[in-house]
Design a protein around this motif. Structure first.
Motif, PDB file in Angstrom:
ATOM      1  N   GLU A  22       0.835  -1.205   0.000  1.00  0.00           N
ATOM      2  CA  GLU A  22       0.000   0.000   0.000  1.00  0.00           C
ATOM      3  C   GLU A  22       0.868   1.254   0.000  1.00  0.00           C
ATOM      4  OE1 GLU A  22      -3.229   0.348  -0.231  1.00  0.00           O
ATOM      5  OE2 GLU A  22      -3.883  -1.726  -0.045  1.00  0.00           O
ATOM      6  N   ARG A  26       1.107   4.218  -2.961  1.00  0.00           N
ATOM      7  CA  ARG A  26       0.898   5.650  -2.701  1.00  0.00           C
ATOM      8  C   ARG A  26       2.053   6.493  -3.204  1.00  0.00           C
ATOM      9  NH1 ARG A  26      -0.877   3.803   2.392  1.00  0.00           N
ATOM     10  NH2 ARG A  26       1.031   4.498   3.415  1.00  0.00           N
ATOM     11  N   ALA A 131      -8.478  -0.696   8.672  1.00  0.00           N
ATOM     12  CA  ALA A 131      -9.046  -0.407   7.351  1.00  0.00           C
ATOM     13  C   ALA A 131     -10.530  -0.755   7.278  1.00  0.00           C
ATOM     14  CB  ALA A 131      -8.271  -1.170   6.275  1.00  0.00           C
ATOM     15  N   CYS A 156      -5.856   5.402   9.118  1.00  0.00           N
ATOM     16  CA  CYS A 156      -5.655   4.584   7.913  1.00  0.00           C
ATOM     17  C   CYS A 156      -6.073   5.347   6.666  1.00  0.00           C
ATOM     18  CB  CYS A 156      -6.467   3.295   8.049  1.00  0.00           C
ATOM     19  SG  CYS A 156      -6.428   2.219   6.599  1.00  0.00           S
ATOM     20  N   ASP A 157      -5.349   5.144   5.595  1.00  0.00           N
ATOM     21  CA  ASP A 157      -5.638   5.751   4.298  1.00  0.00           C
ATOM     22  C   ASP A 157      -6.993   5.242   3.769  1.00  0.00           C
ATOM     23  OD1 ASP A 157      -5.537   6.732   1.697  1.00  0.00           O
ATOM     24  OD2 ASP A 157      -4.198   5.148   1.003  1.00  0.00           O
ATOM     25  N   ASN A 160      -6.845   2.706   0.988  1.00  0.00           N
ATOM     26  CA  ASN A 160      -6.334   1.372   1.263  1.00  0.00           C
ATOM     27  C   ASN A 160      -7.271   0.359   0.617  1.00  0.00           C
ATOM     28  OD1 ASN A 160      -6.877  -1.102   3.139  1.00  0.00           O
ATOM     29  ND2 ASN A 160      -4.798  -0.496   3.682  1.00  0.00           N
TER      30      ASN A 160
END
Length: 267
Positions: A22, A26, A131, A156-157, A160
């Motif tokens: 991940e 990015r 996530a 968390c992104d 994701n």
């Protein structure tokens, strides 16, 4: 639409699906702002409808003329990688995606002012690292009238891979960006803040003062520990969800759904 039959996950171009983490997606040097992976035809369709740019597809052969046919038609001249089911199944989680993955370009991040323009109800996600919880919060936000999402950099992104899948594509529907300053900085753009936490001075979630706020930011804290003391101290309100049977709290995703519904902007 070049269809490329692969016999190995080391085939040039396939590494974005098979070997990049991940973090590497990015930071992908070949793509400004990085990449992310969307899984399943339904989620990919939501992303495309929201204007996200596809770069490559990976799918089982049967889906090229099946579930993915309309997606391939929309995506134009991008590579479509395909191979034997057993080979593709060796990708982590691939068998859970209904046979289709799409690598997409991350959009440029918007400013907080842009994301919150015209918003009446927003959520601030503070240090939520799971996530699944991020995806569930976004899905509830989209369904229950939240206009924008802000996240601290300790969260968390949202793009994701699992967060995207759990959200069923809702991460593409609600505008979001990262919050760099304290939650009190949201007062500068007209928002009052409501920290969801159990303290001695918490008000009930059905307190009419909350309903009457024209612009409200609902602040949700990390799994387990909840919000830090300094975040609670910075908030205009500290809000609790009344509990029964000796239960002291809800999972952050469940609590968010309750808060979004109760505190939604009244027409």
């Amino acid at each position: 639409m070049p269809v490329i039959e692969i016999s190995s996950l080391t085939h040039p171009g396939v590494q974005i699906f098979s070997s990049l983490t991940e973090a590497q997606l990015r930071r992908c040097d070949d793509c400004e702002n990085g990449l992310f992976i969307a899984e399943s035809p339904k989620v990919i369709r939501v992303a495309l409808a929201a204007g996200y740019e596809p770069l490559a597809l990976l799918c089982e052969g049967k889906h090229i003329v099946g579930d993915a046919a309309d997606i391939i038609a929309q995506c134009g001249d991008i590579p479509v990688y395909t191979g034997e089911r057993e080979l593709l199944a060796s990708l982590t989680g691939y068998t859970l995606t209904r046979g289709v993955l799409c690598a997409m370009r991350r959009p440029a991040l918007k400013s907080i002012e842009e994301v919150c323009s015209g918003a009446r109800r927003i959520v601030v996600i503070d240090s939520v690292v799971d996530a699944t919880n991020i995806g569930a919060i976004f899905r509830s936000a989209a369904a229950l009238g939240i206009d924008a999402v802000l996240l601290t950099h300790t969260s968390c992104d949202p793009l994701n891979r699992r967060a995207v899948r759990v959200s069923m594509g809702s991460v593409f529907l609600v505008p979001w960006t990262w919050l760099d300053g304290p939650i009190s900085s949201l007062n500068d753009i007209g928002f009052r803040t409501a920290a969801m936490a159990l303290t001695d001075n918490s008000v009930s979630i059905d307190d009419k003062r909350l309903e009457d706020e024209e612009k409200l930011a609902i602040v949700m804290g990390t799994e387990g520990d909840g919000l830090a003391d300094n975040v609670i101290d910075d908030a205009d309100y500290v809000v609790r969800i009344p509990m029964s049977h000796g239960v002291d709290s809800l999972n952050v995703a469940a609590a968010a759904a309750v808060a979004f519904w109760q505190l939604r902007a009244k027409k």
